[in-house]
Design a protein around this motif. Structure first.
Motif, mmCIF file in Angstrom:
data_model
loop_
_atom_site.group_PDB
_atom_site.id
_atom_site.type_symbol
_atom_site.label_atom_id
_atom_site.label_comp_id
_atom_site.label_asym_id
_atom_site.label_seq_id
_atom_site.Cartn_x
_atom_site.Cartn_y
_atom_site.Cartn_z
ATOM 1 N N THR A 43 0.792 -1.216 0.131
ATOM 2 C CA THR A 43 0.106 -0.081 -0.042
ATOM 3 C C THR A 43 1.047 1.154 0.046
ATOM 4 O OG1 THR A 43 -0.272 -0.059 2.314
ATOM 5 C CG2 THR A 43 -2.026 -1.103 1.140
ATOM 6 N N HIS A 44 1.913 1.160 0.689
ATOM 7 C CA HIS A 44 2.952 2.436 0.569
ATOM 8 C C HIS A 44 3.391 2.499 -0.944
ATOM 9 C CE1 HIS A 44 5.234 5.133 2.800
ATOM 10 N NE2 HIS A 44 6.097 4.931 2.241
ATOM 11 N N VAL A 45 3.790 1.561 -1.437
ATOM 12 C CA VAL A 45 4.295 1.889 -2.985
ATOM 13 C C VAL A 45 3.093 2.204 -3.810
ATOM 14 C CG1 VAL A 45 5.137 0.411 -4.976
ATOM 15 C CG2 VAL A 45 6.050 -0.050 -2.685
ATOM 16 N N ALA A 46 1.989 1.581 -3.603
ATOM 17 C CA ALA A 46 0.849 2.034 -4.358
ATOM 18 C C ALA A 46 0.580 3.566 -4.042
ATOM 19 C CB ALA A 46 -0.472 1.365 -4.109
ATOM 20 N N THR A 47 0.607 3.983 -2.902
ATOM 21 C CA THR A 47 0.318 5.574 -2.577
ATOM 22 C C THR A 47 1.650 6.269 -2.867
ATOM 23 O OG1 THR A 47 -0.519 4.987 -0.416
ATOM 24 C CG2 THR A 47 0.026 7.208 -0.652
ATOM 25 N N PHE A 94 6.841 11.667 -5.279
ATOM 26 C CA PHE A 94 7.763 10.429 -5.504
ATOM 27 C C PHE A 94 7.988 10.175 -6.806
ATOM 28 C CE2 PHE A 94 5.295 9.709 -1.385
ATOM 29 C CZ PHE A 94 6.353 9.415 -0.511
ATOM 30 N N SER A 95 9.026 10.747 -7.369
ATOM 31 C CA SER A 95 9.282 10.397 -8.838
ATOM 32 C C SER A 95 9.634 8.824 -8.847
ATOM 33 C CB SER A 95 10.667 11.123 -9.278
ATOM 34 O OG SER A 95 11.712 10.883 -8.266
ATOM 35 N N PRO A 96 9.524 8.252 -9.776
ATOM 36 C CA PRO A 96 9.445 6.818 -10.303
ATOM 37 C C PRO A 96 11.069 6.202 -9.412
ATOM 38 C CG PRO A 96 8.705 7.619 -12.047
ATOM 39 C CD PRO A 96 8.936 8.708 -11.187
ATOM 40 N N GLU A 97 12.053 7.063 -9.655
ATOM 41 C CA GLU A 97 13.609 6.563 -9.321
ATOM 42 C C GLU A 97 13.738 6.531 -7.856
ATOM 43 O OE1 GLU A 97 13.412 10.683 -11.027
ATOM 44 O OE2 GLU A 97 13.123 8.750 -11.884
ATOM 45 N N VAL A 98 13.016 7.315 -7.107
ATOM 46 C CA VAL A 98 13.028 7.300 -5.443
ATOM 47 C C VAL A 98 12.304 6.325 -5.056
ATOM 48 C CG1 VAL A 98 13.614 9.802 -5.647
ATOM 49 C CG2 VAL A 98 11.383 9.258 -4.917
ATOM 50 N N ILE A 99 11.260 5.645 -5.608
ATOM 51 C CA ILE A 99 10.327 4.716 -4.971
ATOM 52 C C ILE A 99 11.012 3.424 -4.517
ATOM 53 C CG2 ILE A 99 8.247 3.235 -5.300
ATOM 54 C CD1 ILE A 99 7.148 5.312 -6.983
ATOM 55 N N PRO A 100 12.008 2.878 -5.210
ATOM 56 C CA PRO A 100 12.904 1.676 -4.776
ATOM 57 C C PRO A 100 13.665 2.212 -3.441
ATOM 58 C CG PRO A 100 13.085 1.800 -7.014
ATOM 59 C CD PRO A 100 12.392 3.240 -6.734
ATOM 60 N N THR A 101 13.980 3.360 -3.377
ATOM 61 C CA THR A 101 14.940 3.824 -2.017
ATOM 62 C C THR A 101 14.026 3.964 -1.018
ATOM 63 O OG1 THR A 101 16.340 5.001 -3.649
ATOM 64 C CG2 THR A 101 16.409 5.335 -1.384
ATOM 65 N N MET A 102 12.866 4.587 -1.181
ATOM 66 C CA MET A 102 11.894 4.503 -0.246
ATOM 67 C C MET A 102 11.456 3.358 0.380
ATOM 68 S SD MET A 102 12.233 7.969 0.779
ATOM 69 C CE MET A 102 13.694 8.173 -0.006
ATOM 70 N N THR A 103 11.133 2.457 -0.770
ATOM 71 C CA THR A 103 10.627 1.037 -0.060
ATOM 72 C C THR A 103 11.959 0.189 0.486
ATOM 73 O OG1 THR A 103 9.276 1.149 -2.171
ATOM 74 C CG2 THR A 103 9.834 -1.169 -1.098
ATOM 75 N N GLY A 104 13.048 0.348 0.100
ATOM 76 C CA GLY A 104 14.108 -0.331 0.769
ATOM 77 C C GLY A 104 14.122 0.211 2.185
ATOM 78 N N ARG A 140 3.129 5.943 -5.832
ATOM 79 C CA ARG A 140 2.854 5.622 -7.268
ATOM 80 C C ARG A 140 1.762 6.892 -7.700
ATOM 81 N NH1 ARG A 140 3.419 -0.569 -8.616
ATOM 82 N NH2 ARG A 140 5.725 -0.387 -9.192
ATOM 83 N N MET A 141 0.898 7.175 -6.735
ATOM 84 C CA MET A 141 -0.297 7.866 -6.853
ATOM 85 C C MET A 141 -0.041 9.424 -6.733
ATOM 86 S SD MET A 141 -3.555 6.103 -5.681
ATOM 87 C CE MET A 141 -3.100 6.135 -3.670
ATOM 88 N N MET A 142 1.342 9.527 -6.141
ATOM 89 C CA MET A 142 1.927 10.960 -5.874
ATOM 90 C C MET A 142 3.201 11.283 -6.892
ATOM 91 S SD MET A 142 1.443 10.573 -1.654
ATOM 92 C CE MET A 142 1.869 12.390 -1.222
ATOM 93 N N PRO A 143 3.000 11.380 -7.846
ATOM 94 C CA PRO A 143 4.343 11.504 -8.974
ATOM 95 C C PRO A 143 4.950 12.865 -8.631
ATOM 96 C CG PRO A 143 2.331 11.693 -10.098
ATOM 97 C CD PRO A 143 1.787 11.167 -8.640
ATOM 98 N N LYS A 144 4.400 13.808 -8.077
ATOM 99 C CA LYS A 144 5.177 15.015 -7.763
ATOM 100 C C LYS A 144 6.005 14.902 -6.504
ATOM 101 C CE LYS A 144 1.683 18.199 -9.985
ATOM 102 N NZ LYS A 144 0.914 19.352 -9.825
#
Length: 161
Positions: A73-77, A85-95, A79-83
């Motif tokens: 759900t965190h990843v889905a959220t 969370f740019s796609p390249e920071v999502i793996p870092t925040m997930t990690g 992804r819904m906030m592209p301004k």
């Protein structure tokens, strides 16, 4: 304080950022200097760790896996906030939240990848806010996550005496 301020804006249905608050936060960050910014980053990672520790405890009480419960759900959220969370920071925040969810220090986990980048500052803060908001929803109390931290700080101060 910054996380609590962001949460209050969410709960007040304030969709427009407060220019005075943004200026105050910018002035505060500018006044910190490099060592202060590092301390602020460490503090944000500590908040994420403490929030994930609380979530892990709650999940274990209900025989759930915190990673399975929080990450999708965190990843889905994100992804819904592209301004934010740019796609390249999502793996870092997930990690980062996986590290915290498994009991690893987010500060030490992140250190292996080098210094934080400017592009990661807003996502890091937003990750802490999203985790705090989730805790507040679970507790059905809009101030629970803030009290969780202030109580921990109070206990820490008492233990030092």
């Amino acid at each position: 304080m910054m996380i609590d301020s962001r949460l209050k804006a969410i709960y007040d249905d304030n969709t427009e950022p407060d220019p005075e608050e943004q200026e105050m936060v910018a002035q505060f960050a500018a006044s910190l200097g490099p060592e202060g910014i590092d301390a602020l980053l460490d503090g944000t990672c500590t908040l994420i760790y403490m929030y994930m520790k609380w979530l892990r405890t709650m999940c274990e009480e209900h025989d759930k896996d915190v990673i399975e419960y929080v990450v999708p759900t965190h990843v889905a959220t994100m992804r819904m906030m592209p301004k934010t969370f740019s796609p390249e920071v999502i793996p870092t925040m997930t990690g980062l939240i996986i590290a915290a969810g498994t009991g690893l220090s987010p500060n030490l986990w992140r250190a292996q990848y080098g210094p934080w980048t400017d592009a990661e500052m807003t996502p890091l803060e937003a990750t802490a806010v999203l985790l705090a908001e989730r805790i507040n929803r679970i507790a059905d109390d809009t101030d629970f996550a803030t009290r969780l931290i202030t109580d921990a700080l109070s206990r820490s101060d008492q233990n030092r005496r």
